[in-house]
Scaffold this active site. Structure first.
Site, PDB file in Angstrom:
ATOM      1  N   ASN A  14       0.832  -1.212   0.000  1.00  0.00           N
ATOM      2  CA  ASN A  14       0.000   0.000   0.000  1.00  0.00           C
ATOM      3  C   ASN A  14       0.862   1.255   0.000  1.00  0.00           C
ATOM      4  OD1 ASN A  14      -3.067  -0.456   0.168  1.00  0.00           O
ATOM      5  ND2 ASN A  14      -2.212  -2.055   1.485  1.00  0.00           N
ATOM      6  N   ASN A 108      -6.766   5.063   7.861  1.00  0.00           N
ATOM      7  CA  ASN A 108      -6.359   3.658   7.884  1.00  0.00           C
ATOM      8  C   ASN A 108      -6.975   2.942   6.691  1.00  0.00           C
ATOM      9  OD1 ASN A 108      -5.360   1.161   9.090  1.00  0.00           O
ATOM     10  ND2 ASN A 108      -7.484   0.724   9.638  1.00  0.00           N
ATOM     11  N   HIS A 110      -8.330  -0.677   5.601  1.00  0.00           N
ATOM     12  CA  HIS A 110      -8.727  -1.959   6.201  1.00  0.00           C
ATOM     13  C   HIS A 110      -9.231  -2.881   5.090  1.00  0.00           C
ATOM     14  CE1 HIS A 110      -9.952  -4.713   9.305  1.00  0.00           C
ATOM     15  NE2 HIS A 110     -11.043  -4.917   8.589  1.00  0.00           N
TER      16      HIS A 110
HETATM   17  C1  GAR Z   1      -3.197  -4.698   3.925  1.00  0.00           C
HETATM   18  O1  GAR Z   1      -4.043  -5.679   3.396  1.00  0.00           O
HETATM   19  C2  GAR Z   1      -3.966  -3.785   4.862  1.00  0.00           C
HETATM   20  O2  GAR Z   1      -5.269  -3.548   4.428  1.00  0.00           O
HETATM   21  C3  GAR Z   1      -3.952  -4.612   6.117  1.00  0.00           C
HETATM   22  O3  GAR Z   1      -2.633  -5.109   6.188  1.00  0.00           O
HETATM   23  C4  GAR Z   1      -2.152  -5.314   4.855  1.00  0.00           C
HETATM   24  C5  GAR Z   1      -0.787  -4.640   4.713  1.00  0.00           C
HETATM   25  O4  GAR Z   1      -0.208  -4.949   3.472  1.00  0.00           O
HETATM   26  N1  GAR Z   1      -4.287  -3.806   7.264  1.00  0.00           N
HETATM   27  C6  GAR Z   1      -5.022  -4.249   8.276  1.00  0.00           C
HETATM   28  O5  GAR Z   1      -5.415  -5.400   8.368  1.00  0.00           O
HETATM   29  C7  GAR Z   1      -5.332  -3.215   9.352  1.00  0.00           C
HETATM   30  N2  GAR Z   1      -6.363  -3.686  10.235  1.00  0.00           N
HETATM   31  P1  GAR Z   1       0.998  -4.086   2.875  1.00  0.00           P
HETATM   32  O6  GAR Z   1       2.061  -3.970   3.970  1.00  0.00           O
HETATM   33  O7  GAR Z   1       1.495  -4.897   1.707  1.00  0.00           O
HETATM   34  O8  GAR Z   1       0.463  -2.746   2.472  1.00  0.00           O
END
Ligand code: GAR
Length: 209
Positions: A14, A108, A110
């Site tokens: 992200n 955030n 999610h």
């Molecule tokens: C993503 O899927 C994000 O939506 C999730 O962690 C992942 C991080 O991926 N966040 C949550 O679950 C927050 N509650 P990334 O490090 O590759 O961006």
């Protein structure tokens, strides 16, 4: 120019989507001042480094208790005087003092359609495991402002994604990222950077675009 601090814990896809959107101009009026991780091994830190962005690691494990960590974390964030704090896969609970100091200035991403599959215990793959276990046919992602609750703040953007036959949590996670997260997170930042998001009556309102 909107000054952004991005907080991460893991792979940082992200974060990468935000960096790419700024480079190609689909996010305007914004700049990432720093990337902060609680996890020294987070690949997200490498992504920041590769793009010449300041990267900092600060972990609760370095402190004798959570209060000390919270104070140090807040001081670290404050150094960059951010207009917006972006939680991009950040798995540490945001201290209340920070939420009070940055009202409607922390967002955030999610990986579900809030209010489904969110709240305590729902993060990362666990969200997609919950979705498959329940057998819902549509999931997605949500960008929201952070308030004192867990995943309860005003919703800015959401995007649905279809669950498919044979999905595993990993396959579904990837599809939700590709089809939803990597689009709506940069989009929300661009809207905020251009003054198009306000909060009225506890709800996020997007100006006509
Ligand atoms: C993503 O899927 C994000 O939506 C999730 O962690 C992942 C991080 O991926 N966040 C949550 O679950 C927050 N509650 P990334 O490090 O590759 O961006």
């Amino acid at each position: 120019m909107l000054r952004i601090v991005v907080c991460v814990s893991g792979g940082g896809t992200n974060l990468q989507a935000v960096i790419d959107a700024i480079s190609k101009g689909s996010i305007t009026n914004a700049r990432i001042e720093a990337v902060i991780s609680n996890n020294p091994g987070a690949y997200a830190l490498q992504r920041a480094k590769d793009h010449g962005i300041s990267e900092i690691c600060i972990s609760p494990k370095q402190f004798e208790n959570r209060e000390r960590f919270n104070q140090a974390f807040l001081e670290e964030v404050n150094k960059y005087q951010p207009d917006l704090i972006v939680l991009a896969g950040f798995l540490v609970v945001i201290p209340e003092i920070m939420i009070r100091q940055y009202p409607n200035r922390i967002i955030n991403i999610h990986p579900s359609l809030i209010p489904s599959f969110c709240g305590t215990g729902y993060y990362g793959l666990k969200v997609h495991e919950g979705v498959l276990k329940r057998g819902v046919k549509v999931t997605g992602a949500t960008v929201h402002f952070v308030d004192e609750g867990t995943d309860t703040g005003p919703i800015i953007l959401q995007k649905p994604v279809l669950v498919e036959e044979g999905d595993t949590p990993e396959i579904l996670q990837r599809r939700v990222m590709e089809q939803a997260e990597w689009n709506i997170l940069p989009q929300a930042i661009d809207l905020i950077a251009n003054g198009k998001v306000s909060v009225e009556d506890g709800k996020a309102v997007i100006a006509n675009v």
